[in-house]
Design an enzyme around this catalytic site. Sequence first.
Site, PDB file in Angstrom:
ATOM      1  CG  ASP A  79      -1.738   1.242   1.355  1.00 41.94           C
ATOM      2  OD1 ASP A  79      -2.570   1.471   0.473  1.00 41.94           O
ATOM      3  OD2 ASP A  79      -1.539   1.998   2.334  1.00 41.94           O
TER       4      ASP A  79
ATOM      5  CD  GLU B  63      -2.159   2.981  -3.370  1.00 37.40           C
ATOM      6  OE1 GLU B  63      -3.047   3.831  -3.589  1.00 37.40           O
ATOM      7  OE2 GLU B  63      -1.956   2.482  -2.245  1.00 37.40           O
TER       8      GLU B  63
END
Length: 645
Positions: free
Chosen positions: A271, A308
């Site tokens: 993330d 990401e």
Amino acid sequence: MQQGKRPTKPTAAPGATCLGGERVRFRVWAPRCRNVALRVVNPVPRELVAMAPALDGWCEIVLDGLGPGTRYLYVLDGERERPDPMSRAQPEGVHGPSEVVDTNLFTWTASNWRGLSLREMVLYEIHVGTFTPEGNFEAVIPRLDRLQALGVTAIELMPVASFPGARNWGYDGVGLFAPQRTYGGPVGLQRLVDACHTRGLAVVLDVVYNHLGPEGNYLAEFGPYFTDRYRTPWGAAVNYDGEDARGVRDFVIANALYWIREYRIDGLRLDAVHGIVDAGPLHILRELNDAVRRTARRLNRVVPVIAESDLNDRRVIDTVHKGGYGLAGQWTDDFHHCVHTLLTGERSGYYRDFGFPEQLAKAYSDGFVYDGQHSLYRGRPHGTPTKDIPAERFVVCIQNHDQVGNRAHGERLSTLVDLEQSKLAATALLISPYVPLIFMGEEYGERAPFLFFTDFQDAELQAAVTRGRREEFATFGWTGDVPDPQNRTSFCRSKLTWNLQARTPHAWLWDYHHRLLELRRRNPILGVGGKRRLLARLDDERVLTLLRRSADGTAALGLLNFSPECRVVWVRLSPGHWHRVVDSDEERFGGFGPKTPESLSVSRRGKARIDMAPWGAAIFLRAGEGLIDGGAAGGSPDSPDLRGQ
């Protein structure tokens, strides 16, 4: 009782590990504590036992007469009882005792499964709590056959690490080694992974290494896990390059390997790595990726690591010998922003940098749209060039949890556009040379929102989250009452409505996704890769024409009409017979009948006229010798050619 010797490598089995014969080893890294003791809570409470200090701030002890199900706490400096930072289970929540778990007791049935490379994946993102009415791991299993029939090859689970309360997106996790109790805990996750593997589905897990949640986060009491040298939007930055950072880095790497070894996870999605700052000589992303690759090789498995990042920094996915971190892939927001703005006309917030069809053409051919140009939203140049980076290193989507859930009212694309635009969006995604990701429910046009929801117990934190959520949307100009994340209704409203799939127009949209995925599977020319043999150009500023070709002469022609009007496209193609394999306006997909011709017979350097329906999309295939030597042109036969390269 037997005291431990020097601890094993920090990346060894974490927390409390069953050694067999009713013996359990407890290990914890606590350099900030003068002493650490172990309190066994049940099944039979025991007296406090001091843990033996070892090298580099580690404490360890081996106790007899214990096994799976034992609950325990660490007592720090004789004052504070805390759960294990590397606990495998938190059955009473993030503030309660940790539980001893032996993950080796699970019997795996898909023993020969080796995983999938990233380029083999059609990703389907799932939030476990809202994917089914039950909201747990095992309830996902009966839905897997439906996903497999659709053409999905991998599910991507939003974070499952223990978070406070019963409902959360997962990005407020604090027990990074403990699968969330309300999802079904360790056994539930193992059963889900095994069920996927028996069906040939891979499992990618979303993990969060840029911050920890604000409630139940006791790591700072054990060691220097955080730093005030950097800041993140979500909380204290993780200490990857400061004093005693080695232990922090080992903690994170151990977590990544833990999911792979003990739960047989097939890939990791990291993330928001733009929230990870590491000024040391070896960036944590590269070190973690190297450790995963070594472990995968030893296990004879394939385990891609995906990031990401909103930095558009090629170093994340560039090869190590070129100075990159070598990750298998990364999410590419530019593609989403291009398609979303063309369909909805939204231009606020970060969407102000998008809205031009030529940007989508660049997204297809290059990867990043912003590769050094000035960004109005950021007020500075943004991104690095990626034209030379292979397509299989990019993951693209039309929707995901961020792009839906970070809207003030959590609207899905299906509530912002009509059926024809939804089919156009699906075509844009699934004709790309990149790895596609579908957000749960997208394939049938789910109408329920996906809202932001939390279940914090601290009153001040509850108020802060509610207030901050409202302030966050000021730059987008979204109006109206923002649903309260702490209200359980926000969670309940976000659950999928599975019975929609059997009704029109939802069944039409499902069938259309199924057809596109079937075409990708049967025709490699439509699959992942081949970015260097792709040519994307515009017709009359609203119609995008894609030509994809392979070395053997197989070719694909895709047409995307981002206009609410009928359009005429003149296409120059190399000789051969071009057969239409799909048109979004076919009656079986809820259309009025295709305007595009069923086939195109092209003589040498011939041009073909193709009529397009409003918001229409179509794909043609050609098999045979010779390569495409021309392409789409403007709105008349006299328009210039699209030359192959």
